[in-house]
Scaffold this motif. Structure first.
Motif, PDB file in Angstrom:
ATOM      1  N   MET A  91     -10.775   9.671 -11.556  1.00 26.93           N
ATOM      2  CA  MET A  91     -10.107   9.049 -10.417  1.00 26.93           C
ATOM      3  C   MET A  91      -8.586   9.107 -10.548  1.00 26.93           C
ATOM      4  N   TRP A  93      -6.596   8.583 -13.464  1.00 27.37           N
ATOM      5  CA  TRP A  93      -5.899   7.698 -14.408  1.00 27.37           C
ATOM      6  C   TRP A  93      -6.284   8.031 -15.844  1.00 27.37           C
ATOM      7  N   GLU A 111      -1.441  10.812  -5.246  1.00 25.69           N
ATOM      8  CA  GLU A 111      -2.567  10.648  -4.310  1.00 25.69           C
ATOM      9  C   GLU A 111      -3.679   9.756  -4.877  1.00 25.69           C
ATOM     10  N   ALA A 112      -3.656   9.553  -6.190  1.00 22.24           N
ATOM     11  CA  ALA A 112      -4.742   8.764  -6.809  1.00 22.24           C
ATOM     12  C   ALA A 112      -4.697   7.327  -6.285  1.00 22.24           C
ATOM     13  N   ALA A 113      -5.889   6.795  -5.996  1.00 18.23           N
ATOM     14  CA  ALA A 113      -5.951   5.399  -5.516  1.00 18.23           C
ATOM     15  C   ALA A 113      -5.385   4.489  -6.599  1.00 18.23           C
ATOM     16  N   GLU A 114      -4.799   3.386  -6.180  1.00 17.26           N
ATOM     17  CA  GLU A 114      -4.283   2.408  -7.156  1.00 17.26           C
ATOM     18  C   GLU A 114      -5.404   2.015  -8.129  1.00 17.26           C
ATOM     19  N   LEU A 115      -5.035   1.583  -9.331  1.00 10.75           N
ATOM     20  CA  LEU A 115      -6.058   1.178 -10.303  1.00 10.75           C
ATOM     21  C   LEU A 115      -6.797  -0.056  -9.780  1.00 10.75           C
ATOM     22  N   ASN A 116      -6.017  -0.994  -9.260  1.00 17.78           N
ATOM     23  CA  ASN A 116      -6.608  -2.198  -8.654  1.00 17.78           C
ATOM     24  C   ASN A 116      -6.350  -2.152  -7.162  1.00 17.78           C
ATOM     25  N   THR A 117      -7.413  -2.062  -6.392  1.00 13.88           N
ATOM     26  CA  THR A 117      -7.231  -1.978  -4.936  1.00 13.88           C
ATOM     27  C   THR A 117      -7.615  -3.286  -4.262  1.00 13.88           C
TER      28      THR A 117
END
Lengths: 418, 105
Positions: A91, A93, A111-117
């Motif tokens: 993902m 990270w 572009e990677a989604a935040e670690l905590n969404t």
């Protein structure tokens, strides 16, 4: 061709691990300046960085993830389980290292989604971190305060006089700094969780120079004070083992303001028992700004002024304190200490413990009880004494002795008996 | 009455349960299904995903059924389905309330 060795540098961290925004902000600032945190490196009060490849200007995001388990090189895990590492990698990270109660990840992919969404879910994860810091605080209180006091049956003033006020000052300050750090962490995380529950995400931000200086100063003081009290405690133990606090009693007769077997003997030369530990008449002395503590343990025979012979043992603790209230506090502590110490013997039926009556001795505090032997505790002004004895000839009883000791405490002069 | 393990489902939790209702899946596949289902609106980051999976397992909403290499596959339990339906019903009522408010204005 071997890869050229990368330039490295080690820096002190500017904030504690629980300051998530500060830690992430600092690491991102370092990355922007061309330094990346080394993978699997020790990241505690210091951090090791390596120079980025020339031309590598990719933006970097660092994120702390609540570990949810004990972290550490020896007593915990230094990395999360591999399934997690792989999934996080997929993902966007990569795992870097652990920091306090967290695992640290970074991403070079914008572009990677935040670690905590989901801030509310992050608040759930942080609950565990808060619990671990609370446990550390309870361990600190238990091992540094409750356990030693329980082992010493609550004898706080005896400990203070034995170890000395410099030790107690350093130890107390060190404890306050360590416990204060944990307490700050608990309160900080409580605030962060509150904001997360309200749906507010944690935004990385560099730590101000003032906060960073304060944290480093606190950390340095904590380490130095901890090291200092450990060294002082070790030195005390060594001196105690070497017998450096034990001296011939004869040299201290004038300082000890209450009777001992040596002063009870008409010639000042009682016949000590050979088997007795301090057969030659010794005294253990601890002197400090707060007061002096003398302990004599004499077994033998003393010929009193009237010709009768006291034959048995006389065990005296005599304390002079800087403040009057301390002497009485120490006296009460002795009575409590004996009560607790003897409690188990009473339970097992090998000893009895009961209060003994005393006439009015005209002192600030007086108590008498059986603690295997008759025991009397007295305090007057800035002086106190606790003594217990046995006399096979029954030449004196505890009330006679209590009166003599009370008089000695009041006028500080008479040290003989009979 | 015993307290429910997870009183309120967040949006990520709700969508993840929805993904598991489709059938057994590993965490990353379930997160991908959520992203696809919501057209990219709801993205679940890895830390959020793994915290939710741990909480769901603890609350017995999902159970691990297979481990292949480093990949764990989970399936939803009856308790998980009930929690999903309960949340769905709550959301339906919310929508219905909002719609009746709009038609009345």
């Amino acid at each position: 061709m071997a890869e050229a060795k990368k330039k490295k540098k080690v820096l002190l961290t500017p904030c504690p691990a629980y300051d998530i925004a500060g830690t992430e902000g600092w690491l991102e600032e370092m990355a922007a300046e061309g330094w990346l945190l080394c993978k699997d490196s020790i990241f505690g009060v210091w951090a090791t960085f390596e120079a980025r490849e020339p031309g590598d200007t990719r933006p970097v995001r660092y994120r702390l993830d609540a570990a949810g388990e004990a972290t550490g090189w020896i007593f915990g895990n230094s990395r999360p389980d591999e399934e997690k590492v792989t999934a996080y990698q997929e993902m966007g990270w990569e795992y870097v290292t652990f920091h306090g109660e967290f695992y640290l990840y970074r991403s070079f992919d914008p572009e990677a989604a935040e670690l905590n969404t989901d801030p509310k879910v992050q608040a759930i994860a942080l609950k565990d971190v808060g619990r671990r810091i609370k446990n550390q605080l309870f361990s600190l209180i238990f091992w540094l305060v409750l356990y030693p006091l329980a082992r010493l049956s609550g004898s706080f003033w005896m400990l203070v006089l034995a170890l000395g006020s410099p030790f107690m000052a350093v130890f107390s300050l060190s404890f306050i700094l360590s416990a204060g750090g944990n307490l700050r962490g608990i309160l900080h995380l409580r605030q962060v969780k509150k904001r997360l529950k309200a749906g507010e995400a944690i935004l990385s931000k560099p730590v101000s120079a003032r906060k960073s200086r304060a944290y480093r100063a606190w950390w340095a003081a904590d380490i130095l004070l901890s090291a200092a009290w450990v060294i002082m405690a070790f030195q005390f133990a060594m001196a105690d083992l070497d017998g450096r606090y034990t001296h011939p009693l004869a040299g201290y007769i004038d300082e000890i303001g209450v009777p001992t077997l040596m002063t009870m003997d008409a010639d000042g030369e009682p016949v000590y028992e050979n088997w007795a530990r301090d057969g030659e008449g010794k005294v253990e002395v601890h002197t400090d700004w707060l007061g002096s503590w003398y302990r004599t343990e004499e077994s033998g025979a003393a010929t009193l002024a009237d010709g009768t012979v006291f034959s048995g043992g006389l065990y005296v603790d005599y304390i002079e304190t800087r403040f009057d209230w301390m002497a009485e506090a120490a006296a009460r502590e002795y009575a409590r200490f004996d009560w607790w110490q003897n409690g188990l013997n009473v339970l097992w039926g090998i000893s009895r413990q009961e209060a003994l009556p005393l006439p009015d001795l005209g002192v600030d505090y007086a108590a008498a009880y059986t603690d295997i032997f008759p025991t009397v505790v007295l305090a007057e002004g800035n002086r106190m004494v606790r003594f217990y004895f046995y006399d096979v000839n029954e030449t004196v009883d505890y009330i006679d002795l209590a009166e003599i000791y009370a008089k000695a405490l009041k006028d500080g002069g008479e040290k003989g008996v009979g | 009455m015993p307290k429910k393990p997870l009183d309120n489902l967040t949006e990520s939790m709700f969508y993840l349960l929805m993904a598991f209702c489709r059938g057994p899946a590993c965490g990353t596949d379930a997160a991908a299904a959520v992203r696809e289902k919501t057209g990219g609106r709801c993205r679940i980051g890895p830390a959020t995903l793994y915290t939710i999976l741990a909480k769901f397992e603890q609350a017995k909403y999902i159970e691990e059924i297979a481990v292949e290499g480093r990949r764990r596959t989970y399936r939803i339990t009856a308790r998980g389905r009930a929690a999903y339906r309960e949340e769905l019903e709550r959301l339906r009522r919310c929508v219905s309330d909002a719609e009746s408010e709009r038609s009345g204005s």
